[in-house]
Design a protein around this motif. Structure first.
Motif, PDB file in Angstrom:
ATOM      1  N   SER A 290       0.914  -1.137   0.005  1.00 27.06           N
ATOM      2  CA  SER A 290      -0.085  -0.168   0.004  1.00 27.06           C
ATOM      3  C   SER A 290       0.803   1.265  -0.123  1.00 27.06           C
ATOM      4  CB  SER A 290      -0.951  -0.014   1.391  1.00 27.06           C
ATOM      5  OG  SER A 290      -0.249   0.032   2.509  1.00 27.06           O
ATOM      6  N   THR A 291       2.271   1.177   0.367  1.00 24.88           N
ATOM      7  CA  THR A 291       3.071   2.332   0.285  1.00 24.88           C
ATOM      8  C   THR A 291       3.686   2.655  -1.162  1.00 24.88           C
ATOM      9  OG1 THR A 291       4.842   0.779   1.022  1.00 24.88           O
ATOM     10  CG2 THR A 291       3.539   2.057   2.824  1.00 24.88           C
ATOM     11  N   LEU A 292       3.280   1.845  -1.968  1.00 26.50           N
ATOM     12  CA  LEU A 292       3.904   2.159  -3.324  1.00 26.50           C
ATOM     13  C   LEU A 292       3.835   3.385  -3.880  1.00 26.50           C
ATOM     14  CD1 LEU A 292       3.503  -0.954  -5.589  1.00 26.50           C
ATOM     15  CD2 LEU A 292       5.567  -0.452  -4.555  1.00 26.50           C
ATOM     16  N   GLU A 293       4.836   3.992  -4.397  1.00 21.35           N
ATOM     17  CA  GLU A 293       4.959   5.379  -5.123  1.00 21.35           C
ATOM     18  C   GLU A 293       5.167   5.426  -6.537  1.00 21.35           C
ATOM     19  OE1 GLU A 293       7.440   8.000  -3.216  1.00 21.35           O
ATOM     20  OE2 GLU A 293       6.478   7.969  -1.391  1.00 21.35           O
ATOM     21  N   GLN A 294       5.786   4.248  -6.866  1.00 21.37           N
ATOM     22  CA  GLN A 294       6.296   3.762  -8.371  1.00 21.37           C
ATOM     23  C   GLN A 294       5.896   2.395  -8.430  1.00 21.37           C
ATOM     24  OE1 GLN A 294      10.131   5.261  -9.593  1.00 21.37           O
ATOM     25  NE2 GLN A 294      10.100   6.589  -8.195  1.00 21.37           N
ATOM     26  N   LEU A 295       5.134   2.137  -9.575  1.00 25.30           N
ATOM     27  CA  LEU A 295       4.668   0.572 -10.061  1.00 25.30           C
ATOM     28  C   LEU A 295       4.961   0.484 -11.566  1.00 25.30           C
ATOM     29  CD1 LEU A 295       3.402  -2.143  -9.419  1.00 25.30           C
ATOM     30  CD2 LEU A 295       1.405  -1.136  -9.541  1.00 25.30           C
ATOM     31  N   ALA A 296       5.516  -0.584 -11.941  1.00 26.15           N
ATOM     32  CA  ALA A 296       5.784  -0.861 -13.414  1.00 26.15           C
ATOM     33  C   ALA A 296       5.596  -2.295 -13.456  1.00 26.15           C
ATOM     34  CB  ALA A 296       7.287  -0.778 -13.803  1.00 26.15           C
ATOM     35  N   VAL A 297       4.538  -2.593 -14.372  1.00 25.88           N
ATOM     36  CA  VAL A 297       3.833  -3.887 -14.747  1.00 25.88           C
ATOM     37  C   VAL A 297       4.085  -4.015 -16.290  1.00 25.88           C
ATOM     38  CG1 VAL A 297       2.400  -5.533 -14.473  1.00 25.88           C
ATOM     39  CG2 VAL A 297       2.679  -3.918 -12.716  1.00 25.88           C
ATOM     40  N   GLU A 298       5.175  -4.648 -16.672  1.00 23.19           N
ATOM     41  CA  GLU A 298       5.318  -4.668 -18.189  1.00 23.19           C
ATOM     42  C   GLU A 298       5.196  -6.009 -18.458  1.00 23.19           C
ATOM     43  OE1 GLU A 298       8.048  -1.711 -19.923  1.00 23.19           O
ATOM     44  OE2 GLU A 298       8.907  -1.570 -17.904  1.00 23.19           O
ATOM     45  N   HIS A 299       5.177  -6.532 -19.832  1.00 22.09           N
ATOM     46  CA  HIS A 299       5.076  -7.682 -20.636  1.00 22.09           C
ATOM     47  C   HIS A 299       4.379  -8.601 -19.855  1.00 22.09           C
ATOM     48  CE1 HIS A 299       7.957  -6.016 -23.184  1.00 22.09           C
ATOM     49  NE2 HIS A 299       8.627  -5.705 -22.135  1.00 22.09           N
ATOM     50  N   CYS A 300       3.190  -8.306 -19.306  1.00 27.29           N
ATOM     51  CA  CYS A 300       2.705  -9.445 -18.454  1.00 27.29           C
ATOM     52  C   CYS A 300       0.998  -9.970 -18.957  1.00 27.29           C
ATOM     53  CB  CYS A 300       2.232  -8.675 -16.868  1.00 27.29           C
ATOM     54  SG  CYS A 300       3.549  -8.704 -15.891  1.00 27.29           S
ATOM     55  N   SER A 301       0.700  -9.060 -20.271  1.00 28.06           N
ATOM     56  CA  SER A 301      -0.475  -9.595 -20.811  1.00 28.06           C
ATOM     57  C   SER A 301      -1.587  -9.097 -20.357  1.00 28.06           C
ATOM     58  CB  SER A 301      -0.488 -10.987 -21.416  1.00 28.06           C
ATOM     59  OG  SER A 301       0.650 -11.404 -22.175  1.00 28.06           O
ATOM     60  N   LEU A 302      -1.498  -8.090 -19.589  1.00 26.47           N
ATOM     61  CA  LEU A 302      -2.753  -7.642 -18.840  1.00 26.47           C
ATOM     62  C   LEU A 302      -3.828  -7.199 -19.862  1.00 26.47           C
ATOM     63  CD1 LEU A 302      -1.265  -5.506 -15.797  1.00 26.47           C
ATOM     64  CD2 LEU A 302      -2.138  -7.802 -15.784  1.00 26.47           C
ATOM     65  N   LEU A 303      -5.117  -7.268 -19.491  1.00 25.91           N
ATOM     66  CA  LEU A 303      -6.048  -6.914 -20.438  1.00 25.91           C
ATOM     67  C   LEU A 303      -6.812  -5.950 -19.950  1.00 25.91           C
ATOM     68  CD1 LEU A 303      -7.666 -10.480 -21.538  1.00 25.91           C
ATOM     69  CD2 LEU A 303      -6.039  -8.986 -22.747  1.00 25.91           C
ATOM     70  N   LYS A 304      -6.798  -5.443 -18.413  1.00 20.43           N
ATOM     71  CA  LYS A 304      -7.426  -4.538 -17.925  1.00 20.43           C
ATOM     72  C   LYS A 304      -6.509  -4.282 -16.543  1.00 20.43           C
ATOM     73  CE  LYS A 304     -10.272  -7.357 -15.402  1.00 20.43           C
ATOM     74  NZ  LYS A 304     -11.833  -7.602 -14.811  1.00 20.43           N
ATOM     75  N   LEU A 305      -6.815  -2.924 -15.989  1.00 21.29           N
ATOM     76  CA  LEU A 305      -6.036  -2.598 -14.856  1.00 21.29           C
ATOM     77  C   LEU A 305      -6.615  -3.653 -13.806  1.00 21.29           C
ATOM     78  CD1 LEU A 305      -5.164  -0.142 -16.338  1.00 21.29           C
ATOM     79  CD2 LEU A 305      -5.574   1.168 -14.257  1.00 21.29           C
ATOM     80  N   ASP A 306      -5.540  -4.089 -12.917  1.00 24.65           N
ATOM     81  CA  ASP A 306      -5.968  -4.758 -11.677  1.00 24.65           C
ATOM     82  C   ASP A 306      -6.537  -3.827 -10.616  1.00 24.65           C
ATOM     83  OD1 ASP A 306      -5.616  -5.914  -9.469  1.00 24.65           O
ATOM     84  OD2 ASP A 306      -3.899  -7.164  -9.985  1.00 24.65           O
ATOM     85  N   SER A 307      -7.724  -4.124 -10.219  1.00 24.58           N
ATOM     86  CA  SER A 307      -8.544  -3.252  -9.033  1.00 24.58           C
ATOM     87  C   SER A 307      -7.762  -3.107  -7.761  1.00 24.58           C
ATOM     88  CB  SER A 307      -9.822  -4.003  -8.871  1.00 24.58           C
ATOM     89  OG  SER A 307      -9.568  -5.010  -8.117  1.00 24.58           O
TER      90      SER A 307
END
Length: 412
Positions: free
Chosen positions: A149-166
């Motif tokens: 919950s303390t994240l200030e920077q998040l990078a999620v690449e090359h994971c084949s996401l179809l939508k944003l994780d809630s």
């Protein structure tokens, strides 16, 4: 209650002989009761069982002038040392200081909600909150544990996401969100509620549009978002109220299917970098002249020739009362809301456009035409748009009268 903070200790006897203070370390401070005595416990990652100091008649002084900044110094008699506290929550630090003062006089702390157990501190309590996380494969995606919950920077690449994780939408401190190189097709309306986002990177996805809430006046992004990267998607248009993103500094929207820019694009007063090459743009809105850029790239767009666009005459001999009233509201900047005006009237006012030449607002009576505009007038650096190194683009503009129309030397 355990206070998470940074603590540096100063042995006052050693300091008198010229020895310095220890470096501040991530710690917890707590007060616990054992038998008839009350102790202050100082725990670190290297000493989870903690150092324990008796409090009754053992506190020489507490320096608390900087409590509001999360700082205080606790001076003990035995051992004769200072515990220098910093980086603490000011409210919790105030409670701890009050508890230490009470315990030092021998009074009971029972029922005050400040006593803790003497159990060793756990790593997850004392470790520095995680502020950055990079996930670059499906195997590393946190399916079960979720995102800190303390994240200030998040990078999620090359994971084949179809939508944003809630779960991402609940990260209240997130400033930089990088979801490039996935397969995202749509964004949820609730992305507009992410109040701390400064940069969003959605390059190389399958987006066709942004949600309507993205740049609505009540969107949290309007006051925080500074960089938006949408290169290599399928976007055909931007929201009509895109100009509400008043803090936007960089807009990257290369290699999309963008046909038109919103009329309010000129409202992006802080925009400095605008990269929109390799789209389907044919003409630009008149408000683009209001921008003051450092770099612009419109190469790879098939712009219309000004002479091939006939003007549209919609001049009226007599203006309607509604037209005149709307001009007064705009000119004098009169406030209005849902209670004072009907939805139809508000739409009528907000649909007005400014005359290219004299800046008078036009609603029902106008001439719509195209003129040639040198984009070098609004930027320091221009990426050339064709082999002839031209920087002229067609502008879709409104004229309020024949006088303005003729005075602008329109190419018809």
């Amino acid at each position: 209650m355990r206070l998470v903070c940074s603590v540096a200790s100063i042995n006052l006897e050693a300091a008198s002989r010229g020895f310095g203070a220890s470096k501040g370390v991530r710690s917890t401070l707590s007060v616990f009761k054992k038998e008839e005595n009350t102790f202050l416990m100082w725990c670190t990652t290297k000493n989870k069982h903690g150092s324990r100091y008796k409090l009754h008649n053992n506190v020489e002084k507490i320096f608390s002038r900087m409590l509001s900044e999360g700082k205080a110094t606790i001076r003990l008699k035995d051992p004769h040392l200072d515990l220098c506290v910093s980086g603490a929550n000011s409210i919790d630090l105030q409670r701890l200081v009050n508890a230490i003062k009470v315990a030092s006089t021998g009074q009971s702390l029972l029922g005050r909600g400040v006593l803790s157990s003497a159990e060793p501190v756990q790593n997850r309590v004392i470790q520095k909150p995680r502020t950055k996380l990079m996930v670059n494969s499906k195997q590393r995606y946190p399916l079960l544990e979720g995102f800190p919950s303390t994240l200030e920077q998040l990078a999620v690449e090359h994971c084949s996401l179809l939508k944003l994780d809630s779960r991402m939408l609940k990260l209240r401190h997130l400033k930089i969100l990088n979801l490039s190189n996935n397969k995202i097709k749509t964004l949820p309306d609730s992305i507009a509620e992410m109040q701390s986002l400064v940069e969003i990177n959605l390059e190389n996805n399958d987006l066709s549009e942004l949600p309507n809430t993205f740049s609505m006046p009540n969107s949290k992004l309007c006051s925080s978002l500074r960089c938006l990267k949408l290169n290599t998607n399928q976007i055909k248009c931007l929201p009509l109220d895109f100009g509400n993103l008043c803090e936007l500094y960089q807009l990257h929207i290369r290699s999309n299917k963008l046909k038109l820019l919103p009329q309010c694009i000129g409202g992006l007063q802080k925009l400095k970098v605008f990269l929109a090459s390799d789209n389907l743009l044919r003409i630009l809105p008149a408000s683009i002249k209001c921008l003051s850029l450092e770099q612009i790239d419109l190469s790879g767009n098939d712009f219309l020739k000004v002479g091939s666009i006939p003007p549209l005459f919609r001049l009226k001999d007599v203006s309607s009362l509604q037209d005149l009233a709307a001009r007064v509201i705009i000119k004098k900047r009169l406030p209005y809301d849902k209670e004072s005006l009907t939805h139809f009237c508000r739409e009528f006012i907000e649909g007005g456009r400014c005359c290219w030449r004299c800046s008078l607002y036009c609603f029902e009576s106008y001439i719509r035409t195209a003129i040639s505009f040198n984009i070098a007038n609004i930027t320091h650096t221009v990426v050339r748009m064709d082999n002839e190194q031209a920087v002229e683009v067609p502008i879709d503009c409104i004229m309020c009268s024949l006088r303005c129309y003729q005075g602008s030397r329109l190419a018809i």
